[in-house]
Design a protein around this motif. Structure first.
Motif, PDB file in Angstrom:
ATOM      1  N   SER A 141       0.849  -1.192   0.000  1.00  0.00           N
ATOM      2  CA  SER A 141       0.000   0.000   0.000  1.00  0.00           C
ATOM      3  C   SER A 141       0.888   1.246   0.000  1.00  0.00           C
ATOM      4  O   SER A 141       2.094   1.173   0.255  1.00  0.00           O
ATOM      5  CB  SER A 141      -0.897   0.001   1.233  1.00  0.00           C
ATOM      6  OG  SER A 141      -0.121   0.207   2.417  1.00  0.00           O
ATOM      7  N   GLY A 142       0.265   2.395  -0.264  1.00  0.00           N
ATOM      8  CA  GLY A 142       1.027   3.637  -0.294  1.00  0.00           C
ATOM      9  C   GLY A 142       1.701   3.937   1.032  1.00  0.00           C
ATOM     10  O   GLY A 142       2.860   4.362   1.073  1.00  0.00           O
ATOM     11  N   GLY A 143       0.982   3.710   2.130  1.00  0.00           N
ATOM     12  CA  GLY A 143       1.556   3.955   3.446  1.00  0.00           C
ATOM     13  C   GLY A 143       2.720   3.020   3.751  1.00  0.00           C
ATOM     14  O   GLY A 143       3.728   3.428   4.337  1.00  0.00           O
ATOM     15  N   GLN A 144       2.603   1.764   3.344  1.00  0.00           N
ATOM     16  CA  GLN A 144       3.686   0.800   3.549  1.00  0.00           C
ATOM     17  C   GLN A 144       4.909   1.170   2.719  1.00  0.00           C
ATOM     18  O   GLN A 144       6.048   1.078   3.192  1.00  0.00           O
ATOM     19  CB  GLN A 144       3.195  -0.605   3.201  1.00  0.00           C
ATOM     20  CG  GLN A 144       2.180  -1.174   4.174  1.00  0.00           C
ATOM     21  CD  GLN A 144       1.549  -2.456   3.667  1.00  0.00           C
ATOM     22  OE1 GLN A 144       1.439  -2.697   2.467  1.00  0.00           O
ATOM     23  NE2 GLN A 144       1.122  -3.304   4.604  1.00  0.00           N
ATOM     24  N   LEU A 172      -5.579  11.054   3.789  1.00  0.00           N
ATOM     25  CA  LEU A 172      -5.413  11.832   5.017  1.00  0.00           C
ATOM     26  C   LEU A 172      -4.904  10.974   6.169  1.00  0.00           C
ATOM     27  O   LEU A 172      -4.039  11.396   6.949  1.00  0.00           O
ATOM     28  CB  LEU A 172      -6.743  12.487   5.390  1.00  0.00           C
ATOM     29  CG  LEU A 172      -6.696  13.563   6.479  1.00  0.00           C
ATOM     30  CD1 LEU A 172      -5.791  14.709   6.052  1.00  0.00           C
ATOM     31  CD2 LEU A 172      -8.099  14.077   6.782  1.00  0.00           C
ATOM     32  N   HIS A 173      -5.403   9.741   6.276  1.00  0.00           N
ATOM     33  CA  HIS A 173      -4.983   8.857   7.357  1.00  0.00           C
ATOM     34  C   HIS A 173      -3.491   8.535   7.260  1.00  0.00           C
ATOM     35  O   HIS A 173      -2.760   8.597   8.255  1.00  0.00           O
ATOM     36  CB  HIS A 173      -5.801   7.563   7.326  1.00  0.00           C
ATOM     37  CG  HIS A 173      -5.375   6.544   8.339  1.00  0.00           C
ATOM     38  ND1 HIS A 173      -5.588   6.717   9.691  1.00  0.00           N
ATOM     39  CD2 HIS A 173      -4.717   5.357   8.201  1.00  0.00           C
ATOM     40  CE1 HIS A 173      -5.101   5.670  10.348  1.00  0.00           C
ATOM     41  NE2 HIS A 173      -4.560   4.835   9.471  1.00  0.00           N
ATOM     42  N   VAL A 174      -3.019   8.215   6.059  1.00  0.00           N
ATOM     43  CA  VAL A 174      -1.605   7.895   5.849  1.00  0.00           C
ATOM     44  C   VAL A 174      -0.734   9.122   6.113  1.00  0.00           C
ATOM     45  O   VAL A 174       0.342   9.023   6.708  1.00  0.00           O
ATOM     46  CB  VAL A 174      -1.378   7.363   4.423  1.00  0.00           C
ATOM     47  CG1 VAL A 174       0.109   7.215   4.121  1.00  0.00           C
ATOM     48  CG2 VAL A 174      -2.081   6.017   4.245  1.00  0.00           C
ATOM     49  N   GLN A 175      -1.199  10.299   5.683  1.00  0.00           N
ATOM     50  CA  GLN A 175      -0.458  11.528   5.940  1.00  0.00           C
ATOM     51  C   GLN A 175      -0.228  11.736   7.433  1.00  0.00           C
ATOM     52  O   GLN A 175       0.898  12.000   7.874  1.00  0.00           O
ATOM     53  CB  GLN A 175      -1.220  12.723   5.380  1.00  0.00           C
ATOM     54  CG  GLN A 175      -1.246  12.820   3.873  1.00  0.00           C
ATOM     55  CD  GLN A 175      -2.044  14.014   3.407  1.00  0.00           C
ATOM     56  OE1 GLN A 175      -2.255  14.971   4.155  1.00  0.00           O
ATOM     57  NE2 GLN A 175      -2.501  13.974   2.163  1.00  0.00           N
ATOM     58  N   HIS A 176      -1.290  11.600   8.217  1.00  0.00           N
ATOM     59  CA  HIS A 176      -1.168  11.832   9.656  1.00  0.00           C
ATOM     60  C   HIS A 176      -0.291  10.769  10.315  1.00  0.00           C
ATOM     61  O   HIS A 176       0.501  11.075  11.213  1.00  0.00           O
ATOM     62  CB  HIS A 176      -2.554  11.863  10.308  1.00  0.00           C
ATOM     63  CG  HIS A 176      -3.299  13.139  10.059  1.00  0.00           C
ATOM     64  ND1 HIS A 176      -3.035  14.315  10.721  1.00  0.00           N
ATOM     65  CD2 HIS A 176      -4.299  13.445   9.184  1.00  0.00           C
ATOM     66  CE1 HIS A 176      -3.819  15.275  10.298  1.00  0.00           C
ATOM     67  NE2 HIS A 176      -4.606  14.776   9.361  1.00  0.00           N
ATOM     68  N   GLU A 177      -0.409   9.526   9.865  1.00  0.00           N
ATOM     69  CA  GLU A 177       0.443   8.467  10.400  1.00  0.00           C
ATOM     70  C   GLU A 177       1.916   8.773  10.164  1.00  0.00           C
ATOM     71  O   GLU A 177       2.745   8.652  11.075  1.00  0.00           O
ATOM     72  CB  GLU A 177       0.087   7.125   9.748  1.00  0.00           C
ATOM     73  CG  GLU A 177      -1.026   6.363  10.436  1.00  0.00           C
ATOM     74  CD  GLU A 177      -1.082   4.919   9.956  1.00  0.00           C
ATOM     75  OE1 GLU A 177      -0.499   4.614   8.889  1.00  0.00           O
ATOM     76  OE2 GLU A 177      -1.691   4.101  10.648  1.00  0.00           O
ATOM     77  N   LEU A 178       2.240   9.161   8.936  1.00  0.00           N
ATOM     78  CA  LEU A 178       3.633   9.441   8.591  1.00  0.00           C
ATOM     79  C   LEU A 178       4.162  10.637   9.371  1.00  0.00           C
ATOM     80  O   LEU A 178       5.286  10.606   9.896  1.00  0.00           O
ATOM     81  CB  LEU A 178       3.760   9.688   7.089  1.00  0.00           C
ATOM     82  CG  LEU A 178       5.162  10.022   6.582  1.00  0.00           C
ATOM     83  CD1 LEU A 178       6.119   8.869   6.845  1.00  0.00           C
ATOM     84  CD2 LEU A 178       5.140  10.374   5.108  1.00  0.00           C
ATOM     85  N   LEU A 179       3.374  11.703   9.466  1.00  0.00           N
ATOM     86  CA  LEU A 179       3.834  12.898  10.157  1.00  0.00           C
ATOM     87  C   LEU A 179       4.001  12.650  11.662  1.00  0.00           C
ATOM     88  O   LEU A 179       4.930  13.170  12.279  1.00  0.00           O
ATOM     89  CB  LEU A 179       2.869  14.055   9.902  1.00  0.00           C
ATOM     90  CG  LEU A 179       2.891  14.583   8.461  1.00  0.00           C
ATOM     91  CD1 LEU A 179       1.735  15.532   8.206  1.00  0.00           C
ATOM     92  CD2 LEU A 179       4.215  15.275   8.168  1.00  0.00           C
ATOM     93  N   HIS A 180       3.128  11.836  12.240  1.00  0.00           N
ATOM     94  CA  HIS A 180       3.304  11.466  13.650  1.00  0.00           C
ATOM     95  C   HIS A 180       4.576  10.637  13.829  1.00  0.00           C
ATOM     96  O   HIS A 180       5.310  10.808  14.808  1.00  0.00           O
ATOM     97  CB  HIS A 180       2.091  10.686  14.147  1.00  0.00           C
ATOM     98  CG  HIS A 180       0.923  11.549  14.517  1.00  0.00           C
ATOM     99  ND1 HIS A 180       0.986  12.490  15.537  1.00  0.00           N
ATOM    100  CD2 HIS A 180      -0.331  11.639  14.006  1.00  0.00           C
ATOM    101  CE1 HIS A 180      -0.175  13.110  15.636  1.00  0.00           C
ATOM    102  NE2 HIS A 180      -0.991  12.614  14.716  1.00  0.00           N
ATOM    103  N   LEU A 181       4.848   9.744  12.885  1.00  0.00           N
ATOM    104  CA  LEU A 181       6.060   8.925  12.949  1.00  0.00           C
ATOM    105  C   LEU A 181       7.300   9.807  12.855  1.00  0.00           C
ATOM    106  O   LEU A 181       8.271   9.625  13.609  1.00  0.00           O
ATOM    107  CB  LEU A 181       6.046   7.901  11.818  1.00  0.00           C
ATOM    108  CG  LEU A 181       7.270   6.999  11.677  1.00  0.00           C
ATOM    109  CD1 LEU A 181       7.517   6.213  12.949  1.00  0.00           C
ATOM    110  CD2 LEU A 181       7.095   6.048  10.494  1.00  0.00           C
TER     111      LEU A 181
END
Length: 277
Positions: A141-144, A172-181
């Motif tokens: 997936s894009g997030g992975q 939006l969900h992937v964006q927030h996950e990445l920025l929190h990481l």
């Protein structure tokens, strides 16, 4: 505090056309910064110059107090490219992608060692994608995919990581996950510079921003920098900025006008009908 990265009077361009001229910028150890500007504003060109992927026309780039040779990739700098520039059909697994980040450190052996594999596995686990280590990168997936390339940037134990539009193709969900990481990694001491044109994610997650459009327009904390005047100068369009306690919401002027017209339309139609009656 001495800057970890200092850009002095840097000028870059392609063929006979300059992209930006004589810009100056300092980034300090432990800083989490966003380079904010529209597409085509020169953000990627600046990052490529830092990474040694292009030769500047003039000026200097200093890293850890040492002047970098133009067009030479610096050590201890990790890089996450734009997803649009990656060949996702290339036959390579997630683990193999991560181990690519170890190759520039090698002096003699061109193949992966057991320590390289162990480092890759640790990072894939740390970033929550250990379960896809042996899957082809194009099937993720894009997030992975973003996390795998971030692991590749981190596996060389860099002093700074540069990410070029890491949230451009993410929901939006992937964006927030990445920025929190990234915020978590920054809390551990990692210096991070990312480019983006997503103003609201930057305003929410990043403590320092540099507004850029063929040069530096302004820099500072989002609450100070994200003003209608600065954003219009940066993006060439009217922006509306809303403040709610410590949160910032940014919208284009035309979008806001359309919402106001839509909200007021029933009232206008009712008033018009009353007059006609």
């Amino acid at each position: 505090m001495e800057p970890i990265l200092e850009i002095k009077n840097l000028t870059c361009g392609y063929q006979q056309e300059p992209v930006f001229t004589k810009i100056n910028l300092k980034l300090y150890p432990g800083q989490l910064s966003g380079l904010v500007g529209p597409s085509g504003s020169g953000k990627s060109t600046l990052m490529k110059a830092i990474l040694g992927l292009i030769r500047p026309w003039g000026g200097e780039i200093w890293f850890r107090g040492k002047k970098l040779n133009p067009g030479v990739a610096p050590l201890k700098v990790g890089y996450v490219p734009q997803v649009e520039t990656v060949d996702w059909n290339f036959p390579v697994t997630a683990e193999e992608v991560v181990m690519m980040g170890r190759y520039q450190r090698k002096q003699l052996l061109p193949w992966a060692s057991s320590s390289d594999r162990a480092a890759a596995k640790r990072l894939l686990s740390r970033l929550g994608v250990a379960n896809v280590a042996h899957q082809p990168i194009g099937e993720l997936s894009g997030g992975q995919q973003q996390r795998v390339f971030l692991a590749r940037a981190l596996v060389g134990q860099p002093d700074i990581v540069i990410l070029d539009e890491p949230t451009s193709s993410s929901d939006l969900h992937v964006q927030h996950e990445l920025l929190h990481l990234l915020a978590d990694l920054n809390q551990e001491g990692l210096t991070i510079l990312l480019s983006t044109h997503d103003l609201n994610s930057v305003a929410t997650h990043l403590p320092w921003v540099v507004c850029f459009n063929h040069g530096i327009i302004s820099q500072g904390q989002p609450i100070d920098v994200f003003t209608p005047a600065t954003l219009e100068q940066t993006f060439g369009a009217e922006m509306v900025v809303f403040h709610q306690e410590d949160r910032i919401l940014i919208a284009s002027g035309m979008t806001t006008l359309r919402h106001q017209m839509k909200r007021n339309l029933p009232h206008i139609l009712h008033k018009s009908k009353a007059v006609s009656d």
